[in-house]
Design an enzyme around this catalytic site. Structure first.
Site, mmCIF file in Angstrom:
data_model
loop_
_atom_site.group_PDB
_atom_site.id
_atom_site.type_symbol
_atom_site.label_atom_id
_atom_site.label_comp_id
_atom_site.label_asym_id
_atom_site.label_seq_id
_atom_site.Cartn_x
_atom_site.Cartn_y
_atom_site.Cartn_z
ATOM 1 N N ARG A 1 -8.512 -0.136 4.016
ATOM 2 C CA ARG A 1 -7.607 0.855 3.440
ATOM 3 C C ARG A 1 -6.235 0.250 3.150
ATOM 4 N NH1 ARG A 1 -6.123 4.865 6.884
ATOM 5 N NH2 ARG A 1 -5.044 5.677 5.080
ATOM 6 N N CYS B 1 -6.170 8.409 8.735
ATOM 7 C CA CYS B 1 -6.416 7.988 10.112
ATOM 8 C C CYS B 1 -5.997 9.071 11.096
ATOM 9 C CB CYS B 1 -5.644 6.703 10.420
ATOM 10 S SG CYS B 1 -6.273 5.247 9.563
ATOM 11 N N ARG C 1 -0.001 15.475 12.191
ATOM 12 C CA ARG C 1 0.950 15.066 11.154
ATOM 13 C C ARG C 1 1.062 16.227 10.171
ATOM 14 N NH1 ARG C 1 -0.764 9.259 8.992
ATOM 15 N NH2 ARG C 1 -2.871 10.061 9.141
ATOM 16 N N LYS D 1 0.830 -1.212 0.000
ATOM 17 C CA LYS D 1 0.000 0.000 0.000
ATOM 18 C C LYS D 1 0.861 1.257 0.000
ATOM 19 C CE LYS D 1 -2.820 2.639 3.299
ATOM 20 N NZ LYS D 1 -1.795 3.640 3.706
ATOM 21 N N ASN D 2 1.873 1.299 0.862
ATOM 22 C CA ASN D 2 2.669 2.515 1.013
ATOM 23 C C ASN D 2 3.649 2.731 -0.136
ATOM 24 O OD1 ASN D 2 1.398 3.215 3.397
ATOM 25 N ND2 ASN D 2 2.898 2.156 4.680
ATOM 26 N N ARG E 1 -4.559 10.136 3.756
ATOM 27 C CA ARG E 1 -3.442 11.006 4.110
ATOM 28 C C ARG E 1 -2.469 11.177 2.944
ATOM 29 N NH1 ARG E 1 -1.643 15.036 7.405
ATOM 30 N NH2 ARG E 1 0.619 15.042 7.397
ATOM 31 N N ASP F 1 4.097 1.633 12.045
ATOM 32 C CA ASP F 1 2.942 0.924 11.501
ATOM 33 C C ASP F 1 2.814 -0.489 12.065
ATOM 34 O OD1 ASP F 1 2.027 2.998 9.998
ATOM 35 O OD2 ASP F 1 2.611 2.179 8.052
ATOM 36 N N ILE G 1 6.924 8.171 17.161
ATOM 37 C CA ILE G 1 6.591 8.786 15.877
ATOM 38 C C ILE G 1 5.285 9.568 15.958
ATOM 39 C CG2 ILE G 1 6.257 8.387 13.416
ATOM 40 C CD1 ILE G 1 9.049 7.677 14.409
ATOM 41 N N ASP H 1 4.078 20.716 7.057
ATOM 42 C CA ASP H 1 5.012 21.845 6.968
ATOM 43 C C ASP H 1 6.308 21.458 6.265
ATOM 44 O OD1 ASP H 1 3.033 22.890 8.495
ATOM 45 O OD2 ASP H 1 4.241 23.308 10.265
ATOM 46 N N LEU H 2 6.831 20.267 6.570
ATOM 47 C CA LEU H 2 8.076 19.819 5.940
ATOM 48 C C LEU H 2 7.918 19.732 4.425
ATOM 49 C CD1 LEU H 2 9.568 16.969 8.162
ATOM 50 C CD2 LEU H 2 10.600 19.168 7.640
#
Length: 420
Positions: free
Chosen positions: A400, A116, A121, A22-23, A92, A308, A330, A124-125
């Protein structure tokens, strides 16, 4: 409302093909807009987040279709650069389209992403890094209005935190920027390497992916083209099914799984008493001696222990002999699964970012609610070992990231089904 029904208390045993990651597939889907061509992505899992990304591509004018386990994206006609608020709120990782559209057409309008609720989170970065490349980004009424009036120019970008999303956004935008971009303190996750490999296959010039220093030499967009690409195996899905086998004292062969992606988790499972081996086409795990608590687990950026996997491994450790400590470094709101595990009989106490898990002799089936994607997967793991029947609601959150998790568990011998 759909729910998962899992009858626990049985030893897992079986073989399972691990789905595509997924990621990895989500940023790669967004990267397709850079090619202006047709892309075929194999091992593309049918997840709700994947379909959300395909809807975004369709609203931009691209053509998307499924062909078995593959997705074909044709970005030859990319005639829109606005993504609606409704589509952005679906997940996200929708923010990754920001860098891809800036690198492709030089402008876009979108809103802040959803996903989620894991605590703050901020993006800005992402915004700061893209501004260093020359992007002009105006924030108004929850919208991001982005353009590159003078084009994107390569530069040195030093990330204050090795954010995966920010690293990906910079990579996507910098592919067509003039000159060389260097990302210092870049994220090192395997999914970053997968994105870099895909972009290079399409004609980009990226080196150093997998290290903390990534170099991107910009090329004209006209030099980019489509390709056929196999998505990497999902390392968190691998961890999920390993933990399901471990908590039940079972064994499983996970085809396609890669040990190099999850060394931190494998080391922990071995410390807890599991046997984990590499085989010719995946990983094998056996847990026949009972689990022992691992003293301390602390989430960290890759190659450290992945956030995760925290909830999933915690669920596994609820049946381990002894007491262990989990520290979440995190996300500040990633213990939302704890109350549901306690409802099933787990002994977990939390304070701030620390959870103390004391193993219990048995868990009991209960009606529980998935609080988020990985918390829902953790409840599935616990349900595999719980005596009796567990009903898990909020299944859409689990969907998801998992391709029909009840079917995957059933292939490992679990009595699991989806109830409407």
């Amino acid at each position: 409302m759909q729910r998962l029904k899992i009858e626990g208390g049985h030893r897992l045993c079986g073989e399972l093909e691990i789905q595509g990651a997924k990621n990895s597939v989500l940023p790669i889907l967004s990267a397709c807009v850079l090619t202006g061509d047709e892309v075929r992505l194999n091992r593309c899992p049918p997840l709700s987040d994947v379909y959300a990304a395909m809807r975004i591509l369709s609203c931009l004018g691209c053509k998307c279709k499924r062909d078995g386990t593959s997705v074909i994206v044709d970005t030859a006609v990319l005639d829109k650069n606005v993504i609606s608020d409704a589509l952005m709120r679906r997940m996200r990782s929708s923010i990754i389209f920001l860098g891809a559209l800036l690198g492709s057409v030089g402008e876009c309008t979108l809103s802040f992403p959803g996903g989620c609720e894991l605590g703050p989170r901020p993006i800005d970065l992402h915004l700061s890094a893209l501004r260093q490349l020359g992007a002009q980004i105006d924030e108004a009424h929850g919208r991001l209005i982005c353009s590159c009036p003078k084009g994107l120019k390569g530069t040195l970008i030093n990330l204050s935190f090795p954010s995966v999303g920010a690293t990906e956004n910079v990579m996507l935008a910098a592919v067509t920027a003039k000159g060389e971009t260097v990302i210092s303190n870049a994220a090192r996750e395997p999914e970053i390497c997968d994105l870099a490999e895909f972009l290079n296959r399409c004609g980009a010039k990226i080196s150093g992916a997998g290290s903390s220093r990534i170099k991107i030499k910009g090329v004209p967009r006209s030099q980019l083209h489509g390709c056929e690409f196999d998505i990497m195996p999902d390392r968190i899905a691998t961890v999920t099914y390993m933990c399901a086998a471990a908590i039940t004292g079972g064994e499983a062969k996970l085809k396609g799984a890669r040990s190099c992606d999850i060394e931190a988790v494998i080391n922990l499972l071995r410390q807890s008493g599991c046997s984990v081996y590499e085989c010719c086409d995946g990983l094998y795990i056996s847990s026949s001696k009972g689990l022992k608590a691992v003293r301390s687990v602390r989430t960290q950026p890759y190659p450290g222990f992945p956030t995760d996997a925290q909830a999933i491994v915690m669920a596994c450790m609820t049946r381990a002999q002894g007491t262990g400590i989990f520290v979440e470094d995190i996300f500040e709101n990633r213990f939302r699964h704890v109350d549901e595990l306690v409802r099933m009989g787990a002994d977990i106490k939390t304070e701030g970012r620390v959870a103390v898990v004391s193993g219990v002799s048995s868990l009991s089936g209960a009606n529980v609610v998935a609080p988020d994607l990985r918390g829902g997967a953790a409840l599935c793991v616990a349900a595999c070992a719980a005596q009796g029947e567990t009903l898990i609601s909020n299944v859409e959150l689990i969907d998801r990231g998992y391709d029909s998790i009840e079917c995957a568990l059933a292939r490992l011998g679990v009595k699991a089904e989806r109830k409407v």
